[in-house]
Design an enzyme around this catalytic site. Structure first.
Site, PDB file in Angstrom:
ATOM      1  N   ASN A  11       0.856  -1.181   0.000  1.00  0.00           N
ATOM      2  CA  ASN A  11       0.000   0.000   0.000  1.00  0.00           C
ATOM      3  C   ASN A  11       0.900   1.242   0.000  1.00  0.00           C
ATOM      4  O   ASN A  11       1.540   1.540   1.004  1.00  0.00           O
ATOM      5  CB  ASN A  11      -0.883  -0.056   1.268  1.00  0.00           C
ATOM      6  CG  ASN A  11      -1.723   1.189   1.451  1.00  0.00           C
ATOM      7  OD1 ASN A  11      -1.836   2.020   0.544  1.00  0.00           O
ATOM      8  ND2 ASN A  11      -2.318   1.332   2.625  1.00  0.00           N
ATOM      9  N   TRP A  12       0.951   1.923  -1.127  1.00  0.00           N
ATOM     10  CA  TRP A  12       1.867   3.077  -1.246  1.00  0.00           C
ATOM     11  C   TRP A  12       1.304   4.328  -0.577  1.00  0.00           C
ATOM     12  O   TRP A  12       1.977   5.341  -0.511  1.00  0.00           O
ATOM     13  CB  TRP A  12       2.144   3.377  -2.724  1.00  0.00           C
ATOM     14  CG  TRP A  12       2.811   2.259  -3.473  1.00  0.00           C
ATOM     15  CD1 TRP A  12       3.200   1.044  -2.981  1.00  0.00           C
ATOM     16  CD2 TRP A  12       3.169   2.254  -4.860  1.00  0.00           C
ATOM     17  NE1 TRP A  12       3.765   0.281  -3.974  1.00  0.00           N
ATOM     18  CE2 TRP A  12       3.764   0.998  -5.140  1.00  0.00           C
ATOM     19  CE3 TRP A  12       3.044   3.169  -5.890  1.00  0.00           C
ATOM     20  CZ2 TRP A  12       4.234   0.654  -6.410  1.00  0.00           C
ATOM     21  CZ3 TRP A  12       3.508   2.824  -7.160  1.00  0.00           C
ATOM     22  CH2 TRP A  12       4.094   1.584  -7.404  1.00  0.00           C
ATOM     23  N   LYS A  13       0.064   4.273  -0.173  1.00  0.00           N
ATOM     24  CA  LYS A  13      -0.610   5.419   0.465  1.00  0.00           C
ATOM     25  C   LYS A  13      -0.443   6.675  -0.407  1.00  0.00           C
ATOM     26  O   LYS A  13      -0.463   6.566  -1.620  1.00  0.00           O
ATOM     27  CB  LYS A  13      -0.068   5.618   1.883  1.00  0.00           C
ATOM     28  CG  LYS A  13      -0.119   4.308   2.678  1.00  0.00           C
ATOM     29  CD  LYS A  13       0.062   4.492   4.146  1.00  0.00           C
ATOM     30  CE  LYS A  13       0.098   3.125   4.812  1.00  0.00           C
ATOM     31  NZ  LYS A  13       0.049   3.170   6.245  1.00  0.00           N
ATOM     32  N   HIS A  96      -9.544   0.370   5.362  1.00  0.00           N
ATOM     33  CA  HIS A  96      -8.217   0.556   5.967  1.00  0.00           C
ATOM     34  C   HIS A  96      -8.363   1.479   7.175  1.00  0.00           C
ATOM     35  O   HIS A  96      -9.182   2.405   7.163  1.00  0.00           O
ATOM     36  CB  HIS A  96      -7.269   1.169   4.926  1.00  0.00           C
ATOM     37  CG  HIS A  96      -5.847   1.203   5.409  1.00  0.00           C
ATOM     38  ND1 HIS A  96      -5.383   2.171   6.247  1.00  0.00           N
ATOM     39  CD2 HIS A  96      -4.810   0.365   5.180  1.00  0.00           C
ATOM     40  CE1 HIS A  96      -4.099   1.941   6.521  1.00  0.00           C
ATOM     41  NE2 HIS A  96      -3.732   0.840   5.871  1.00  0.00           N
ATOM     42  N   GLU A  98      -6.784   3.913   8.232  1.00  0.00           N
ATOM     43  CA  GLU A  98      -6.665   5.360   7.962  1.00  0.00           C
ATOM     44  C   GLU A  98      -7.962   5.909   7.371  1.00  0.00           C
ATOM     45  O   GLU A  98      -8.313   7.065   7.596  1.00  0.00           O
ATOM     46  CB  GLU A  98      -5.450   5.620   7.049  1.00  0.00           C
ATOM     47  CG  GLU A  98      -4.153   5.445   7.829  1.00  0.00           C
ATOM     48  CD  GLU A  98      -2.946   5.048   7.000  1.00  0.00           C
ATOM     49  OE1 GLU A  98      -2.974   5.176   5.763  1.00  0.00           O
ATOM     50  OE2 GLU A  98      -1.955   4.586   7.613  1.00  0.00           O
ATOM     51  N   GLU A 168      -5.243  -6.062  10.679  1.00  0.00           N
ATOM     52  CA  GLU A 168      -4.258  -5.002  10.871  1.00  0.00           C
ATOM     53  C   GLU A 168      -4.544  -4.273  12.186  1.00  0.00           C
ATOM     54  O   GLU A 168      -5.397  -3.380  12.230  1.00  0.00           O
ATOM     55  CB  GLU A 168      -4.351  -3.985   9.731  1.00  0.00           C
ATOM     56  CG  GLU A 168      -4.015  -4.546   8.377  1.00  0.00           C
ATOM     57  CD  GLU A 168      -3.440  -3.463   7.480  1.00  0.00           C
ATOM     58  OE1 GLU A 168      -2.286  -3.598   7.099  1.00  0.00           O
ATOM     59  OE2 GLU A 168      -4.128  -2.471   7.218  1.00  0.00           O
ATOM     60  N   GLY A 174       2.251   1.535  10.726  1.00  0.00           N
ATOM     61  CA  GLY A 174       3.143   2.684  10.561  1.00  0.00           C
ATOM     62  C   GLY A 174       3.823   3.108  11.846  1.00  0.00           C
ATOM     63  O   GLY A 174       4.377   4.203  11.937  1.00  0.00           O
ATOM     64  N   SER A 214       3.494  -2.755  10.320  1.00  0.00           N
ATOM     65  CA  SER A 214       4.939  -2.557  10.512  1.00  0.00           C
ATOM     66  C   SER A 214       5.794  -3.771  10.150  1.00  0.00           C
ATOM     67  O   SER A 214       6.841  -3.998  10.752  1.00  0.00           O
ATOM     68  CB  SER A 214       5.232  -2.130  11.958  1.00  0.00           C
ATOM     69  OG  SER A 214       4.681  -0.862  12.201  1.00  0.00           O
ATOM     70  N   GLY A 235       2.728  -1.173   4.302  1.00  0.00           N
ATOM     71  CA  GLY A 235       2.824   0.210   3.860  1.00  0.00           C
ATOM     72  C   GLY A 235       4.292   0.544   3.636  1.00  0.00           C
ATOM     73  O   GLY A 235       4.831   0.392   2.540  1.00  0.00           O
ATOM     74  N   GLY A 236       4.958   0.955   4.725  1.00  0.00           N
ATOM     75  CA  GLY A 236       6.356   1.426   4.657  1.00  0.00           C
ATOM     76  C   GLY A 236       7.277   0.517   3.861  1.00  0.00           C
ATOM     77  O   GLY A 236       8.004   0.982   2.978  1.00  0.00           O
TER      78      GLY A 236
HETATM   79  C1  PEP Z   1      -0.818  -0.426   6.136  1.00  0.00           C
HETATM   80  O1  PEP Z   1      -0.874   0.734   5.792  1.00  0.00           O
HETATM   81  O2  PEP Z   1      -1.766  -1.208   5.900  1.00  0.00           O
HETATM   82  C2  PEP Z   1       0.364  -0.891   6.864  1.00  0.00           C
HETATM   83  C3  PEP Z   1       0.383  -2.127   7.338  1.00  0.00           C
HETATM   84  O3  PEP Z   1       1.373   0.011   6.990  1.00  0.00           O
HETATM   85  P1  PEP Z   1       2.826  -0.282   7.642  1.00  0.00           P
HETATM   86  O4  PEP Z   1       3.365  -1.542   7.002  1.00  0.00           O
HETATM   87  O5  PEP Z   1       3.638   0.922   7.288  1.00  0.00           O
HETATM   88  O6  PEP Z   1       2.618  -0.461   9.099  1.00  0.00           O
END
Ligand code: PEP
Length: 261
Positions: A11-13, A96, A98, A168, A174, A214, A235-236
């Site tokens: 997920n590049w957000k 999600h 966010e 999640e 994040g 994460s 994400g990251g």
């Molecule tokens: C996400 O945005 O779904 C996520 C898991 O982010 P991160 O890996 O950065 O925690």
């Protein structure tokens, strides 16, 4: 578990402009080998999707929308529907944390989006998870139960085959704070029990459940090897082509090692 494929979702957000996204895809495509047992899904921001859909090799990567509106057409200024995304993406994130917490999406929005994605032949990845406060109050399994019922209540048994669940924990996203593997196993078991209750045993065994929060190249293998976990949502770590391709390799290796014994 019946499912012997791993799904790796990045997920590049709200990161990477058109040029950066195209370069990134080019770089990733050089690093990643096609493995039949690993499906890789990229979720770029909405405005880069169309051009990436022309660049992407669909044997190597699939595309996902990070968001969309649940109505198909109409006077909804600024919105893009699942119907409009059909043919451009194969997957879409729904619910999600966010979206739930920053943009106040509620269960009704989320269930309508899950149904809209299915209607447009896009596989929804329904994200569920507890906040830090809910976790410390011992409410994790109640939250998962409510979010599953909330997200799936428009979905029939046949349609459920299109749906993927991502567990999640909100506090892990994040944050550099990772969930304990034992807690992930318990949460995934609770999700499968709930699916069994709603749709029966076969559905509970075949539904794909991802973990997200994460995950890095260092921790990926541990989560990928957990019983009941069919893949990862990141994400990251998905924004670094070397790290992401390393995680894809680990997904393939985890299946190869499991087959050997
Ligand atoms: C996400 O945005 O779904 C996520 C898991 O982010 P991160 O890996 O950065 O925690």
């Amino acid at each position: 578990m019946a499912n012997e494929k791993k799904l790796i979702v990045g997920n590049w957000k709200m990161n990477l402009d058109m040029h950066e996204a195209s370069l990134y895809l080019h770089q990733l495509s050089k690093l990643v080998k096609v493995h039949r047992d690993v499906e890789v899904v990229l979720a770029p921001s909405m405005f880069t999707l169309q051009s990436l859909s022309l660049q992407v090799n669909l044997r190597q990567f699939k595309l996902a929308a990070q968001n969309f509106y649940w109505r198909d057409h109409g006077s909804y200024t600024g919105e893009v529907s699942a119907a409009q995304l059909r043919g451009i993406v194969q997957f879409a994130l729904v619910g999600h944390s966010e979206r739930r917490h920053i943009f106040n999406e509620n269960d009704k929005d989320i269930r309508n989006k899950v149904a809209a994605a299915v209607r447009s032949h896009i596989r929804p990845i329904l994200c569920i998870g507890e906040t830090a406060w809910e976790r410390s109050s011992g409410e994790t399994h109640y939250v998962l139960h409510d979010q599953l019922i909330g997200g799936l209540s428009n979905i029939t048994s046949d349609e459920l085959e299109q749906v993927i669940i991502a567990y999640e924990p909100v506090w892990a996203i994040g944050a550099g704070q990772m969930a304990l593997p034992g807690d992930v196993v318990e949460a995934v078991k609770a999700i499968r029990r709930q699916i069994e209750h709603l749709y029966g045993k076969a559905a509970s065994e075949s539904i794909q459940i991802l973990y997200g929060g994460s995950v890095t190249a260092d921790s990926a293998a541990e989560y990928l090897n957990l019983p009941g976990v069919n893949g990862l949502l990141m994400g990251g770590a998905s924004l670094n082509a070397h790290e992401f391709s390393d995680i894809i390799k680990k997904a393939h290796n985890s299946l190869t090692a499991a087959k050997k014994g």
